[in-house]
Motif scaffolding. Structure first.
Motif, PDB file in Angstrom:
ATOM      1  N   UNK A  20     -44.040  21.143  10.792  1.00  0.00           N
ATOM      2  CA  UNK A  20     -43.326  22.498  11.117  1.00  0.00           C
ATOM      3  C   UNK A  20     -42.622  22.140  12.579  1.00  0.00           C
ATOM      4  N   UNK A  21     -43.306  21.490  13.386  1.00  0.00           N
ATOM      5  CA  UNK A  21     -42.733  21.352  14.779  1.00  0.00           C
ATOM      6  C   UNK A  21     -41.276  20.227  14.291  1.00  0.00           C
ATOM      7  N   UNK A  22     -41.584  19.406  13.952  1.00  0.00           N
ATOM      8  CA  UNK A  22     -40.220  18.636  13.519  1.00  0.00           C
ATOM      9  C   UNK A  22     -39.200  19.257  12.926  1.00  0.00           C
ATOM     10  N   UNK A  23     -39.557  20.282  12.039  1.00  0.00           N
ATOM     11  CA  UNK A  23     -38.590  20.974  11.292  1.00  0.00           C
ATOM     12  C   UNK A  23     -37.865  21.846  12.311  1.00  0.00           C
ATOM     13  N   UNK A  24     -38.541  22.418  13.465  1.00  0.00           N
ATOM     14  CA  UNK A  24     -37.947  23.296  14.221  1.00  0.00           C
ATOM     15  C   UNK A  24     -37.083  22.564  15.302  1.00  0.00           C
ATOM     16  N   UNK A  27     -33.710  22.072  13.232  1.00  0.00           N
ATOM     17  CA  UNK A  27     -33.222  23.409  13.046  1.00  0.00           C
ATOM     18  C   UNK A  27     -32.723  24.182  14.175  1.00  0.00           C
ATOM     19  N   UNK A  28     -33.573  24.405  15.015  1.00  0.00           N
ATOM     20  CA  UNK A  28     -33.285  25.158  16.204  1.00  0.00           C
ATOM     21  C   UNK A  28     -31.944  24.551  17.111  1.00  0.00           C
ATOM     22  N   UNK A  29     -31.918  23.196  17.336  1.00  0.00           N
ATOM     23  CA  UNK A  29     -30.812  22.764  18.147  1.00  0.00           C
ATOM     24  C   UNK A  29     -29.620  22.683  17.092  1.00  0.00           C
ATOM     25  N   UNK A  98     -29.500  26.021   2.216  1.00  0.00           N
ATOM     26  CA  UNK A  98     -29.295  24.904   1.888  1.00  0.00           C
ATOM     27  C   UNK A  98     -28.511  23.775   2.816  1.00  0.00           C
ATOM     28  N   UNK A  99     -27.786  24.335   3.939  1.00  0.00           N
ATOM     29  CA  UNK A  99     -27.060  23.598   4.816  1.00  0.00           C
ATOM     30  C   UNK A  99     -28.210  23.080   5.808  1.00  0.00           C
ATOM     31  N   UNK A 100     -29.129  23.784   6.101  1.00  0.00           N
ATOM     32  CA  UNK A 100     -30.331  23.260   6.831  1.00  0.00           C
ATOM     33  C   UNK A 100     -31.195  22.229   6.353  1.00  0.00           C
TER      34      UNK A 100
END
Length: 348
Positions: A20-24, A27-29, A98-100
């Protein structure tokens, strides 16, 4: 990081928290980058038209995208009475999601990838082929003829250029010998003398050009923005959308543009590798080389949008089916034949 969390809070839950941390972290940047490249896009168009572009909100207009985002967030979401409510709301969410999720297999540097799977390129193809669903569902669910016409155009356009993109990728896979994106990047090290990148190979450079133009069509960027031809279709499949549902389409479009810029860098121009295989250049972290290449390709995307007039629909389809498809198919035979003779010694 995953091993540390698994040791601290247990195997299963530790893996979940670390992932989850890696996904954020991706995704956030990425969402911040989308906001900033919208600003950059507008400044590039303005400069090429001898205008100033965004320059009021924040220093140099840097906060203009955030002001626009706040504006659409505060607006009311209007759903047409005759629309299919469920599908109408799902379509922009699907496009943005899908873009993420496609970024899960994109390597930002050595070992800097969320999921370093062996079929990363096939995963990208699968996700990009699903992107057409968001547009088609939006056009159909709006229950309006202009969005529906745009959705039909989008379906034909995206499918047409995905075919040529697929054959282009076959040439890259044949040369690299793998579907793993990190391995494809490493296969480009010192590819032409001391130069990193398949794009510098005379045999693969034409495919790099075809892939770039097909990426423009796949993301519906000018001169292939037939899905949003304002003079013909009002605003295309987005006509009936407002507020954040409209903004999600906007964010998804720019997320896909960044993805295609990243794929151009990874597949043909060395990814995180410096342009030249020279030891002092490796002092600079690979992620900076990767971001620099993305920015260069994004500038070219904006340059094309600001200078090239929109194609007619028959021209767009003819380019995809009668030029790019035969050319990319022929190149698969050319590259495979070259490799069989000179790499595997088929004639010996």
């Amino acid at each position: 990081m995953t091993e540390w969390f698994q040791g601290a809070i247990g195997y299963g839950f530790g893996w979940f928290v670390a992932t989850l941390i890696l996904i954020l972290m991706i995704a956030l940047p990425l969402m911040l980058a989308v906001a900033m490249i919208i600003y950059a896009d507008r400044k590039i168009w303005a400069a090429m038209a001898l205008r100033r572009g965004p320059n009021v909100v924040g220093p140099f207009g840097l906060l203009q995208s955030f002001a626009d985002g706040l504006k659409v967030f505060l607006k009311e979401t209007i759903i047409p009475s005759a629309a299919n409510r469920g599908l109408f709301l799902i379509a922009p969410i699907l496009t943005f999601t899908l873009a993420l999720v496609a970024w899960a297999v994109i390597p930002f540097g050595p070992g800097m990838v969320l999921a370093d799977i062996n079929v990363g390129l096939l995963y990208i193809l699968a996700i990009s082929s699903l992107g057409v669903y968001g547009v088609v569902i939006a056009g159909w669910a709006s229950n309006s003829k202009y969005p529906f016409y745009s959705a039909l155009r989008a379906a034909a356009q995206m499918v047409s250029y995905e075919v040529s993109i697929g054959f282009v990728l076959i040439s890259v896979v044949l040369w690299a010998g793998t579907f793993n994106l990190s391995a494809i990047v490493m296969a480009q090290q010192s590819h032409v003398w001391i130069i990193n990148g398949f794009g510098f190979n005379p045999l693969l450079f034409p495919m790099a050009v075809v892939f770039f133009i097909s990426a423009l069509a796949e993301t519906a960027r000018a001169p292939f923005d037939l899905t949003e031809a304002e003079s013909e279709l009002v605003a295309g499949f987005q006509t009936e959308y407002s507020s954040m549902s409209f903004a999600l389409f906007w964010l998804g479009e720019y997320g896909n543009v960044l993805l295609m810029c990243g794929l151009n860098a990874i597949l043909f121009w060395g990814g995180w590798l410096p342009p030249i295989d020279w030891a002092p250049l490796y002092v600079i972290p690979g992620i900076f080389w990767f971001f620099l290449k993305i920015l260069i390709f994004f500038f070219i995307f904006s340059w094309v949008k600001a200078t090239v007039p929109r194609f007619r629909y028959d021209q767009l389809m003819r380019l995809g089916w009668k030029i790019f498809l035969p050319l990319s198919l022929f190149w698969v035979f050319l590259v495979s034949g070259y490799l069989m003779i000179f790499r595997y010694g088929a004639l010996q």
